[in-house]
Design a protein around this motif. Structure first.
Motif, short mmCIF file in Angstrom:
data_model
loop_
_atom_site.label_atom_id
_atom_site.label_comp_id
_atom_site.label_asym_id
_atom_site.label_seq_id
_atom_site.Cartn_x
_atom_site.Cartn_y
_atom_site.Cartn_z
N TYR A 1 -13.09 40.33 50.90
CA TYR A 1 -12.65 41.69 50.57
C TYR A 1 -13.69 42.70 51.04
CZ TYR A 1 -8.74 40.01 47.80
OH TYR A 1 -7.57 39.42 47.41
N ASP A 2 -13.20 43.87 51.41
CA ASP A 2 -14.04 44.99 51.82
C ASP A 2 -14.35 45.78 50.55
OD1 ASP A 2 -15.24 47.19 52.93
OD2 ASP A 2 -13.56 47.77 54.19
N ASP B 1 -3.85 45.34 50.65
CA ASP B 1 -5.01 45.95 51.31
C ASP B 1 -6.27 45.26 50.81
OD1 ASP B 1 -7.06 47.61 52.21
OD2 ASP B 1 -5.84 49.42 52.01
N LYS B 2 -7.15 44.89 51.72
CA LYS B 2 -8.37 44.16 51.34
C LYS B 2 -9.49 45.09 50.87
CE LYS B 2 -8.77 40.11 52.17
NZ LYS B 2 -8.50 38.89 51.36
N ARG B 3 -9.23 46.40 50.83
CA ARG B 3 -10.25 47.31 50.35
C ARG B 3 -10.23 47.37 48.82
NH1 ARG B 3 -9.96 53.01 52.20
NH2 ARG B 3 -7.76 52.74 51.71
#
Length: 292
Positions: A26-27, A2-4
């Motif tokens: 990335y978030d 997950d890029k969060r």
């Protein structure tokens, strides 16, 4: 993965690291006690968090806080950890004590949150360049899960064991060795100066022959030139880390005689108004002793 990502603690190091994560796509949701760094990162593409619960809601949290007390106050909150989503992981990248690392590991496990220790070697310019050395310890699967993140932040990740506190003890050892190197350089320079030898000539010789590398050359130049501001690492933080080393050693019945000497120098530096100067300024303590 997950890029969060959530990031807590935006001092100079944390801001540089969070900015690199934003730049890598990335978030990133950020939180800091003072708003300035948050505004800077939001302008670069990060999201501001209203509270720590929102940061932990990302599921992957990196923190870079100043010391044990701040980590304890902000992050070792059972309610905060209990509210984290399933599969959440917290990566503590601060230099903290072995005792705190063990407490944090147990508390996170109690609430079903993964926990890694990943302190780093490198100053702010190294962090800005994404060239840190990341010291990672904790469950192997979590280290591998975070490896892409670590690859953004550093040039190499060093797995150091399955217990998070193992990374913290290695970080403490590294900083302890830096402190003893600064002390020995201070003594060598004061001896050379008293004999009429130019300090810069001494440092150039030593770092060009017997002791090449960034530690002796970098700190040697600061000492020779008496350039301690702006501080790359303050005397206050240096004393904190030497105390961490001394406490860790005492817990394992390991004597650190050089540590007592360095701690005395740092205490004297703080007493003489050098708290916010670079810890290389303990050279001035040695120079004062040499004049007496």
């Amino acid at each position: 993965m997950d890029k969060r990502i959530g990031f807590i603690g935006l001092g100079a190091m944390g801001t540089a690291m969070a900015a690199n994560l934003v730049a890598a796509g990335y978030d990133v949701t950020v939180w800091n006690r003072s708003p300035g760094p948050v505004e800077l990162l939001v302008a670069a593409g990060a999201r501001p968090a209203a509270d720590l619960e929102e940061v932990f809601g990302t599921g992957t949290v990196l923190s870079m806080l100043a010391n044990d007390d701040v980590v304890e106050e902000r992050l070792l909150d059972p309610a905060l950890l209990a509210g984290a989503p399933e599969g959440a992981v917290h990566v503590n990248m601060a230099t903290v004590s072995v005792e705190l690392a063990k407490r944090a590991t147990a508390l996170h496990a109690e609430h079903g949150v993964g926990y890694l220790a990943a302190p780093v070697f490198g100053r702010v310019p190294v962090a800005e360049a994404g060239q840190l050395n990341v010291l990672a310890a904790g469950p192997d699967e979590l280290v591998e899960r975070l490896r892409p993140v670590f690859d953004v932040l550093g040039k190499r990740t060093w797995p150091l064991g399955t217990q998070p506190h193992q990374a913290n003890i290695v970080k403490i050892i590294g900083n302890y060795l830096l402190a003893t190197a600064i002390q020995s350089l201070s003594e060598a320079v004061s001896l050379a100066e008293k004999a009429g030898v130019d300090a810069n000539d001494l440092v150039e010789l030593l770092t060009g022959s017997l002791f090449p590398g960034p530690v002796y050359s970098g700190y040697g130049k600061l000492i020779a030139d008496r350039e301690y501001e702006p501080a790359g690492f303050t005397a206050t933080l240096g004393l904190k880390d030497v105390n961490l080393a001394m406490n860790a050693a005492a817990g394992l019945d390991v004597p650190l005689p050089f540590g007592e000497i360095v701690r005395e120098s740092l205490h004297e530096a703080l007493a003489n108004g050098q708290a916010d100067q670079d810890w290389a300024s303990i050279a001035e303590v040695q120079r004062r002793r040499a004049r007496s």
